[in-house]
Design an enzyme around this catalytic site. Structure first.
Site, mmCIF file in Angstrom:
data_model
loop_
_atom_site.group_PDB
_atom_site.id
_atom_site.type_symbol
_atom_site.label_atom_id
_atom_site.label_comp_id
_atom_site.label_asym_id
_atom_site.label_seq_id
_atom_site.Cartn_x
_atom_site.Cartn_y
_atom_site.Cartn_z
ATOM 1 N N ILE A 257 0.827 -1.214 0.000
ATOM 2 C CA ILE A 257 0.000 0.000 0.000
ATOM 3 C C ILE A 257 0.864 1.268 0.000
ATOM 4 C CG2 ILE A 257 -0.388 0.398 2.478
ATOM 5 C CD1 ILE A 257 -3.477 0.438 1.581
ATOM 6 N N GLU A 405 9.413 5.839 -12.501
ATOM 7 C CA GLU A 405 8.231 5.082 -12.059
ATOM 8 C C GLU A 405 8.324 3.612 -12.439
ATOM 9 O OE1 GLU A 405 6.736 5.916 -9.850
ATOM 10 O OE2 GLU A 405 6.675 8.102 -9.916
HETATM 11 C C1 LIG Z 1 -5.175 15.488 -15.266
HETATM 12 C C2 LIG Z 1 -4.048 15.309 -16.280
HETATM 13 C C3 LIG Z 1 -2.832 14.822 -15.626
HETATM 14 C C4 LIG Z 1 -1.723 14.444 -16.483
HETATM 15 C C5 LIG Z 1 -0.600 14.251 -15.513
HETATM 16 C C6 LIG Z 1 0.647 13.781 -16.063
HETATM 17 C C7 LIG Z 1 1.555 13.679 -14.898
HETATM 18 C C8 LIG Z 1 2.744 12.936 -15.195
HETATM 19 C C9 LIG Z 1 3.919 13.808 -15.133
HETATM 20 C C10 LIG Z 1 5.125 13.032 -15.109
HETATM 21 C C11 LIG Z 1 6.253 13.791 -14.509
HETATM 22 C C12 LIG Z 1 6.938 12.836 -13.680
HETATM 23 C C13 LIG Z 1 8.194 13.305 -13.095
HETATM 24 C C14 LIG Z 1 9.037 12.168 -12.725
HETATM 25 C C15 LIG Z 1 8.533 11.390 -11.531
HETATM 26 C C16 LIG Z 1 9.379 10.202 -11.285
HETATM 27 C C17 LIG Z 1 9.239 9.763 -9.892
HETATM 28 C C18 LIG Z 1 9.902 8.443 -9.594
HETATM 29 O O1 LIG Z 1 10.509 7.825 -10.412
HETATM 30 S S1 LIG Z 1 9.694 7.864 -8.002
HETATM 31 C C19 LIG Z 1 10.517 6.320 -7.912
HETATM 32 C C20 LIG Z 1 9.843 5.263 -8.681
HETATM 33 N N1 LIG Z 1 10.435 4.010 -8.438
HETATM 34 C C21 LIG Z 1 9.925 2.885 -8.892
HETATM 35 O O2 LIG Z 1 8.955 2.886 -9.616
HETATM 36 C C22 LIG Z 1 10.605 1.639 -8.440
HETATM 37 C C23 LIG Z 1 10.177 0.431 -9.208
HETATM 38 N N2 LIG Z 1 10.159 -0.699 -8.352
HETATM 39 C C24 LIG Z 1 9.019 -1.153 -7.763
HETATM 40 O O3 LIG Z 1 7.956 -0.532 -7.873
HETATM 41 C C25 LIG Z 1 9.112 -2.413 -6.953
HETATM 42 O O4 LIG Z 1 10.360 -2.667 -6.478
HETATM 43 C C26 LIG Z 1 8.630 -3.624 -7.725
HETATM 44 C C27 LIG Z 1 7.139 -3.418 -7.967
HETATM 45 C C28 LIG Z 1 9.380 -3.802 -9.026
HETATM 46 C C29 LIG Z 1 8.872 -4.877 -6.880
HETATM 47 O O5 LIG Z 1 8.459 -4.637 -5.558
HETATM 48 P P1 LIG Z 1 8.669 -5.716 -4.420
HETATM 49 O O6 LIG Z 1 8.273 -5.064 -3.161
HETATM 50 O O7 LIG Z 1 10.037 -6.279 -4.499
HETATM 51 O O8 LIG Z 1 7.594 -6.760 -4.808
HETATM 52 P P2 LIG Z 1 7.691 -8.185 -5.552
HETATM 53 O O9 LIG Z 1 8.209 -8.073 -6.944
HETATM 54 O O10 LIG Z 1 8.379 -9.145 -4.647
HETATM 55 O O11 LIG Z 1 6.145 -8.500 -5.640
HETATM 56 C C30 LIG Z 1 5.426 -8.875 -4.510
HETATM 57 C C31 LIG Z 1 3.971 -8.668 -4.804
HETATM 58 O O12 LIG Z 1 3.651 -7.289 -4.674
HETATM 59 C C32 LIG Z 1 2.848 -6.901 -5.760
HETATM 60 N N3 LIG Z 1 3.018 -5.470 -5.976
HETATM 61 C C33 LIG Z 1 4.150 -4.782 -6.246
HETATM 62 N N4 LIG Z 1 3.854 -3.470 -6.359
HETATM 63 C C34 LIG Z 1 2.530 -3.356 -6.151
HETATM 64 C C35 LIG Z 1 1.664 -2.252 -6.149
HETATM 65 N N5 LIG Z 1 2.094 -1.001 -6.390
HETATM 66 N N6 LIG Z 1 0.353 -2.487 -5.905
HETATM 67 C C36 LIG Z 1 -0.099 -3.734 -5.701
HETATM 68 N N7 LIG Z 1 0.692 -4.802 -5.683
HETATM 69 C C37 LIG Z 1 1.993 -4.624 -5.910
HETATM 70 C C38 LIG Z 1 3.365 -7.729 -6.909
HETATM 71 O O13 LIG Z 1 2.414 -7.760 -7.968
HETATM 72 C C39 LIG Z 1 3.567 -9.054 -6.227
HETATM 73 O O14 LIG Z 1 2.312 -9.714 -6.161
HETATM 74 P P3 LIG Z 1 2.277 -11.290 -6.270
HETATM 75 O O15 LIG Z 1 2.702 -11.635 -7.641
HETATM 76 O O16 LIG Z 1 3.222 -11.824 -5.255
HETATM 77 O O17 LIG Z 1 0.849 -11.580 -6.018
HETATM 78 C C1 LIG Z 2 13.832 11.843 -15.161
HETATM 79 C C2 LIG Z 2 13.836 11.002 -13.928
HETATM 80 C C3 LIG Z 2 13.152 11.440 -12.817
HETATM 81 C C4 LIG Z 2 13.163 10.688 -11.633
HETATM 82 N N1 LIG Z 2 12.528 11.163 -10.529
HETATM 83 C C5 LIG Z 2 12.566 10.461 -9.376
HETATM 84 C C6 LIG Z 2 11.937 10.960 -8.196
HETATM 85 O O1 LIG Z 2 11.338 12.027 -8.201
HETATM 86 N N2 LIG Z 2 12.030 10.244 -7.062
HETATM 87 C C7 LIG Z 2 12.687 9.063 -7.024
HETATM 88 O O2 LIG Z 2 12.747 8.459 -5.947
HETATM 89 N N3 LIG Z 2 13.291 8.550 -8.123
HETATM 90 C C8 LIG Z 2 13.247 9.224 -9.290
HETATM 91 N N4 LIG Z 2 13.843 8.708 -10.426
HETATM 92 C C9 LIG Z 2 14.525 7.424 -10.372
HETATM 93 C C10 LIG Z 2 13.788 6.321 -11.108
HETATM 94 O O3 LIG Z 2 12.589 6.007 -10.483
HETATM 95 C C11 LIG Z 2 14.682 5.095 -11.238
HETATM 96 O O4 LIG Z 2 15.817 5.461 -11.992
HETATM 97 C C12 LIG Z 2 13.924 3.957 -11.886
HETATM 98 O O5 LIG Z 2 12.985 3.415 -10.997
HETATM 99 C C13 LIG Z 2 14.860 2.839 -12.414
HETATM 100 O O6 LIG Z 2 15.649 2.332 -11.407
HETATM 101 P P1 LIG Z 2 17.232 2.187 -11.559
HETATM 102 O O7 LIG Z 2 17.776 3.517 -11.919
HETATM 103 O O8 LIG Z 2 17.695 1.538 -10.311
HETATM 104 O O9 LIG Z 2 17.444 1.221 -12.777
HETATM 105 P P2 LIG Z 2 18.107 -0.207 -12.736
HETATM 106 O O10 LIG Z 2 17.229 -1.115 -11.982
HETATM 107 O O11 LIG Z 2 19.518 -0.123 -12.280
HETATM 108 O O12 LIG Z 2 18.048 -0.574 -14.264
HETATM 109 C C14 LIG Z 2 19.188 -0.921 -15.077
HETATM 110 C C15 LIG Z 2 18.827 -2.129 -15.962
HETATM 111 O O13 LIG Z 2 18.621 -3.251 -15.132
HETATM 112 C C16 LIG Z 2 17.432 -3.924 -15.486
HETATM 113 N N5 LIG Z 2 16.857 -4.567 -14.289
HETATM 114 C C17 LIG Z 2 16.889 -4.128 -13.015
HETATM 115 N N6 LIG Z 2 16.223 -4.984 -12.211
HETATM 116 C C18 LIG Z 2 15.754 -5.965 -12.980
HETATM 117 C C19 LIG Z 2 14.972 -7.124 -12.732
HETATM 118 N N7 LIG Z 2 14.533 -7.428 -11.522
HETATM 119 N N8 LIG Z 2 14.669 -7.913 -13.780
HETATM 120 C C20 LIG Z 2 15.081 -7.620 -15.018
HETATM 121 N N9 LIG Z 2 15.825 -6.518 -15.314
HETATM 122 C C21 LIG Z 2 16.158 -5.713 -14.307
HETATM 123 C C22 LIG Z 2 16.519 -2.828 -16.019
HETATM 124 O O14 LIG Z 2 15.532 -3.362 -16.870
HETATM 125 C C23 LIG Z 2 17.526 -1.946 -16.757
HETATM 126 O O15 LIG Z 2 17.701 -2.460 -18.065
HETATM 127 C C24 LIG Z 2 13.854 9.453 -11.606
HETATM 128 C C25 LIG Z 2 14.532 9.000 -12.747
HETATM 129 C C26 LIG Z 2 14.527 9.754 -13.902
HETATM 130 C C27 LIG Z 2 15.275 9.257 -15.109
#
Ligand SMILES: CCCCCCCCCCCCCCCCCC(=O)SCCNC(=O)CCNC(=O)[C@H](O)C(C)(C)COP(=O)(O)OP(=O)(O)OC[C@H]1O[C@@H](n2cnc3c(N)ncnc32)[C@H](O)[C@@H]1OP(=O)(O)O
Ligand SMILES: Cc1cc2nc3c(=O)[nH]c(=O)nc-3n(C[C@H](O)[C@H](O)[C@H](O)COP(=O)(O)OP(=O)(O)OC[C@H]3O[C@@H](n4cnc5c(N)ncnc54)[C@H](O)[C@@H]3O)c2cc1C
Length: 642
Positions: A257, A405
Site C-alpha cells: 500500500i 516510475e
Molecule cells: C489530469 C491530467 C494529468 C496528467 C498528468 C501527467 C503527470 C505525469 C507527469 C510526469 C512527470 C513525472 C516526473 C518524474 C517522476 C518520477 C518519480 C519516480 O521515479 S519515483 C521512484 C519510482 N520508483 C519505482 O517505480 C521503483 C520500481 N520498483 C518497484 O515498484 C518495486 O520494487 C517492484 C514493484 C518492481 C517490486 O516490488 P517488491 O516489493 O520487491 O515486490 P515483488 O516483486 O516481490 O512483488 C510482490 C507482490 O507485490 C505486488 N506489488 C508490487 N507493487 C505493487 C503495487 N504497487 N500495488 C499492488 N501490488 C503490488 C506484486 O504484484 C507481487 O504480487 P504477487 O505476484 O506476489 O501476487
Molecule cells: C527523469 C527522472 C526522474 C526521476 N525522478 C525520481 C523521483 O522524483 N524520485 C525518485 O525516488 N526517483 C526518481 N527517479 C529514479 C527512477 O525512479 C529510477 O531510476 C527507476 O525506478 C529505475 O531504477 P534504476 O535507476 O535503479 O534502474 P536499474 O534497476 O539499475 O536498471 C538498469 C537495468 O537493469 C534492469 N533490471 C533491473 N532490475 C531488474 C529485474 N529485476 N529484472 C530484469 N531486469 C532488471 C533494467 O531493466 C535496466 O535495463 C527518476 C529518474 C529519472 C530518469
C-alpha cells in the site's frame, strides 16, 4: 473532436479560455526561447513564472481541478519541468494517500498553499528498482520516540528525486524502518530538509543537484544524505501503517500500500505521454504540409512532403496511437481514482489489478511514445534536428518515462506475474475466477481469424485476433516457466530464463487493452462526423498494430499469408483516407503556439521566415567575431600563414 480528446465539451472550452487568458499575460510567456538559455537561466525563468502563477492562478484556472492545473503548467512552465514539479506530481499525492487524517490536517494545507515545497525521495545511488534493498535506514529510538534517519554508505544516498537538489525544503523519504533491531522494510516518512527561513540544509543533511540530464533540466533532480538525522515518530506516514510510542508495529492492510504514490504517477502519466506524442506529431504534420520537396508526378510542381506515402506511414499510425493512449489513459485514471477511494476506506482488493494494468501501460505507452516522437523528428528532415523544432526536448522528456516510475522491463515483469497467475487459473480449470481484464484467457478461441471475411464486424474480429495472440503467448510463456520448475529449476531461476517470453506476453496483453479502450471510446461517440474520423483512425490502428505483431498470429496459422496481405492493404487504404484529416486530427488537440514552443510547428505555417529570425537571435550571433576565434582560431591561422 477536442471534446473527445479532453473528455467533454466543457473541458475543451475551458482549455481554450485558459490559453486565451495566458496569451494576454506577457509576464507568463518565456522571455526568450528556452533553447537559448543556460540551465541556470531556465531555472530562474521558471521560478519567476511559477511565483506569478501562484499569485494569479485563481484568475486563470480553477486550482482544485487537476486537468486545468496540468494545462496551465504545460502552457506556462512547459515540459522541461519547474521547481515544484514533484510537489504536485508526487509529494501531495503521497501525503493524500498515505498520511493519516491528523497528519494531513497538519501538512496538506501548508503544501497546497505553497508554504512548503516537497518531493518524493525514494531512489538511491545504488538502488532504484529493487526497493527491498534500499539502504537508507530509519531506526526507532524508543527513549526519545524518534526515528533516526541514516545513510550508511555512499550507495545509500538518495539520488534522482526531482526538485530535491535545490528547490524543496521537505520530502517524503522512503527508508527501511527498523524497530528493536527488526527490519520492517521500506516505509515513507515526512522529513524537513531545509530551514524554512534561510532555506539552508538542516544539520545532518547533505543535499545537492545531480547535474545536467538528457532533458528535463529545469528540474533539479538531487542527492540527499542523512547523518543520524532525527525526526519525530509521528512523521512516519500513518494512514495505513502505525508505530506506537512503545514501538508496537501495526501492519497495513496490503503489503504494497505504501507504493501508492508510484501507482498514482503510472496512472496519470499515460495521458501526459499522449500529449507529448501528439505535440511532436502536431509539429511534424504541420511542417510536412508546409515543406515542399520533390515531385511525385514529374510534370507537376514540388509536393508537400506529407503527400509521400512513406511520410504518412511514418506519422499517421502514431497519430492513432496518441488518440489510443489518451483514451486508455482516461480510463486508467478513472479506475485509479476508484481504487484510491476504496483503498482509503480499507478495501484493497483491486490493488493487484490496478498495479498489473498500470505496470503494462506505462511500459508500452512510454516506449511507443518515444518511437513516435523520434519518427516525428526524422520526418522533419534537417530542421527536425534543430532545437527550433523543439522535438528533441519533447523526446528527451517523454523517454524519461521509460525509466522513472519503474524501469519498463521490470514493470512488464510485474504484469507478467499477474498473467502467469491467471494462466495457472486457466490451466487448473478455474477460469471463472479470472478478473475482467484477463477473462479472455479462459475463452476458447476459433481456429483461424475471420478478419478478411467479416470486414464490417465493428472491430470484433480484430479484438479476437489480439486476444488470441495475447492468450497464446501468455499460456506459452507460462508453460515454459512451469515446465522449467517441473524439471527442478528454482522458481527465480526459471523466471529469469523465461523473462523475454514473459515480457512479450505483457506487451501483447497491454496492446490488446489499448485497442479495446480505443474501440470502446469510438463505440460511445454519437456525433457522426467525429465518429467517422475516429473510425478511420481506429481502422489504421488495428491494422497497423496487427501487422506489427503478425508473427505471433502467423506462427500457429491463426492468420494466413493472404490475410496479412489484406491487413497491409487496409493500412495503405487508411493512410490515404486519413491524409485530408491529418493536420486537423492534431490541431484538434488545440495546443497553442506558446505551449508547443516550436518554430516548425507554428499554427500559421510561416516557418522559413521565423527559422531565420530564430537563428539570428542565437547568442552566438550577438557579435560577428567570437572570442574563441580571436583567442585561438585567428592566431592559429595567422601562425600557419607565416
Ligand atoms: C489530469 C491530467 C494529468 C496528467 C498528468 C501527467 C503527470 C505525469 C507527469 C510526469 C512527470 C513525472 C516526473 C518524474 C517522476 C518520477 C518519480 C519516480 O521515479 S519515483 C521512484 C519510482 N520508483 C519505482 O517505480 C521503483 C520500481 N520498483 C518497484 O515498484 C518495486 O520494487 C517492484 C514493484 C518492481 C517490486 O516490488 P517488491 O516489493 O520487491 O515486490 P515483488 O516483486 O516481490 O512483488 C510482490 C507482490 O507485490 C505486488 N506489488 C508490487 N507493487 C505493487 C503495487 N504497487 N500495488 C499492488 N501490488 C503490488 C506484486 O504484484 C507481487 O504480487 P504477487 O505476484 O506476489 O501476487
Ligand atoms: C527523469 C527522472 C526522474 C526521476 N525522478 C525520481 C523521483 O522524483 N524520485 C525518485 O525516488 N526517483 C526518481 N527517479 C529514479 C527512477 O525512479 C529510477 O531510476 C527507476 O525506478 C529505475 O531504477 P534504476 O535507476 O535503479 O534502474 P536499474 O534497476 O539499475 O536498471 C538498469 C537495468 O537493469 C534492469 N533490471 C533491473 N532490475 C531488474 C529485474 N529485476 N529484472 C530484469 N531486469 C532488471 C533494467 O531493466 C535496466 O535495463 C527518476 C529518474 C529519472 C530518469
Amino acid at each position: 473532436m477536442a471534446a473527445q480528446i479532453w473528455g467533454s465539451e466543457k473541458r475543451a472550452r475551458r482549455r481554450r479560455e485558459i490559453s486565451a487568458k495566458i496569451a494576454q499575460m506577457p509576464e507568463l510567456h518565456d522571455s526568450k526561447p528556452l533553447p537559448f538559455m543556460t540551465r541556470e537561466e531556465k531555472i530562474m525563468e521558471s521560478a519567476r513564472k511559477l511565483t506569478i502563477l501562484t499569485e494569479k492562478m485563481g484568475q486563470i484556472i480553477d486550482p482544485t481541478d487537476p486537468a486545468e492545473l496540468y494545462h496551465l503548467n504545460n502552457e506556462v512552465l512547459g515540459l522541461e519541468g519547474n521547481p515544484m514539479a514533484l510537489h504536485g506530481v508526487m509529494f501531495i499525492p503521497a501525503l493524500s494517500a498515505q498520511a493519516s487524517d491528523e497528519q494531513q490536517a497538519k501538512w496538506l494545507p501548508r503544501a497546497l498553499r505553497r508554504e512548503i515545497i516537497g518531493t518524493y525521495a525514494q531512489t538511491e545511488l545504488g538502488h532504484g528498482t529493487n526497493l527491498q534493498n534500499l539502504e537508507t535506514t530509519a531506526t526507532y529510538d524508543l527513549a526519545t520516540q524518534e526515528f533516526v534517519l541514516h545513510t550508511p554508505q555512499i550507495t545509500a544516498l538518495k539520488w534522482w528525486p526531482g526538485n530535491l537538489g535545490k528547490s524543496s525544503n521537505y520530502a517524503v523519504v522512503v527508508a527501511h524502518m527498523i524497530i528493536k533491531a527488526k527490519n520492517y522494510g521500506p516505509h515513507p516518512f515526512m522529513v524537513q530538509l531545509r530551514d524554512e527561513k534561510t532555506h539552508e540544509p538542516l544539520p545532518g543533511i547533505t543535499i545537492g543537484d545531480i547535474g545536467p540530464k538528457m532533458a528535463y533540466n529545469i528540474v533539479d533532480n538531487g542527492f540527499l544524505g542523512f547523518n543520524k538525522y532525527r525526526i519525530p515518530r509521528t512523521n512516519l506516514l500513518m494512514r495505513h501503517t502505525k508505530v506506537e510510542a512503545d514501538g508496537t508495529y501495526i501492519k497495513p492492510p496490503h503489503a504494497k500500500i505504501n507504493y501508492s504514490a508510484m501507482v498514482h504517477v503510472r496512472a496519470y502519466m499515460l495521458t501526459g505521454q499522449a500529449i507529448m506524442l501528439a505535440s511532436a506529431l502536431n509539429i511534424a504534420t504541420r511542417y510536412s504540409s508546409v515543406r515542399r520537396q520533390g515531385q511525385i508526378d514529374k510534370s507537376q510542381p514540388e509536393v508537400k512532403v506529407l503527400e509521400y506515402q512513406t511520410q504518412q506511414h511514418r506519422l499517421f499510425p502514431s497519430i492513432a496511437r496518441a488518440y489510443a493512449f489518451q483514451f486508455a489513459g482516461a480510463e486508467t485514471v478513472k479506475l485509479y481514482e476508484h481504487v484510491l477511494k476504496e483503498m482509503k476506506s480499507g478495501n484493497v482488493s483491486l490493488m493487484a489489478d490496478l498495479h498489473a494494468l498500470t505496470s503494462g501501460l506505462k511500459s508500452v505507452v512510454t516506449y511507443q511514445t518515444g518511437e513516435g516522437i523520434e519518427q516525428a523528428r526524422m520526418a522533419c528532415g534537417g530542421h527536425g534536428y534543430s532545437m527550433a523544432s523543439y522535438i528533441s526536448e519533447i523526446y528527451g522528456v517523454a523517454i524519461g518515462g521509460c525509466t522513472y516510475e519503474g524501469e519498463n522491463m521490470v514493470m512488464l515483469l510485474q504484469l507478467a506475474r499477474y498473467l502467469v497467475k491467471s494462466a495457472a487459473l486457466v490451466k487448473s480449470g478455474q477460469s471463472s475466477k479470472l478478473g475482467p481484464l484477463v477473462a479472455y484467457l479462459g475463452v476458447k478461441s476459433e481456429p483461424t481469424s475471420l478478419i478478411d471475411r467479416i470486414p464490417n464486424s465493428g472491430f470484433t474480429e480484430y479484438v479476437k485476433t489480439f486476444q488470441h495472440v495475447s492468450k497464446r503467448q501468455t499460456l506459452k510463456a507460462a508453460d515454459m516457466f512451469f515446465g522449467l520448475m517441473e524439471k527442478g529449476e528454482k522458481r527465480e531461476i526459471a523466471w529469469n530464463k523465461c523473462s523475454v517470453e514473459l515480457n512479450r506476453a505483457s506487451r501483447l496483453h497491454t496492446r490488446l487493452f489499448i485497442v479495446e479502450a480505443f474501440v470502446r471510446r469510438v463505440n460511445e461517440i454519437a456525433d457522426i462526423r467525429i465518429k467517422e474520423a475516429l473510425t478511420d483512425l481506429l481502422h489504421l490502428h488495428v491494422n497497423y498494430e496487427l501487422l506489427d505483431i503478425a508473427s505471433y498470429a502467423l506462427e500457429d496459422g491463426f492468420l494466413s499469408a493472404s490475410q496479412l496481405d489484406y491487413i497491409r492493404d487496409q493500412v495503405y487504404l487508411y493512410l490515404g483516407k486519413i491524409r485530408p484529416n491529418a493536420v486537423s486530427l492534431l490541431d484538434s488537440w488545440e495546443f497553442s503556439d506558446i505551449e508547443l514552443r516550436s518554430v516548425l510547428g507554428r499554427r500559421d505555417g510561416n516557418v522559413y521566415e521565423n527559422l531565420f529570425k530564430w537563428a539570428k537571435s542565437s547568442p552566438l550571433n550577438k557579435t560577428d567575431v567570437l572570442s574563441s576565434v580571436t583567442q585561438y582560431l585567428k592566431p592559429m591561422m595567422e601562425k600557419a600563414r607565416l
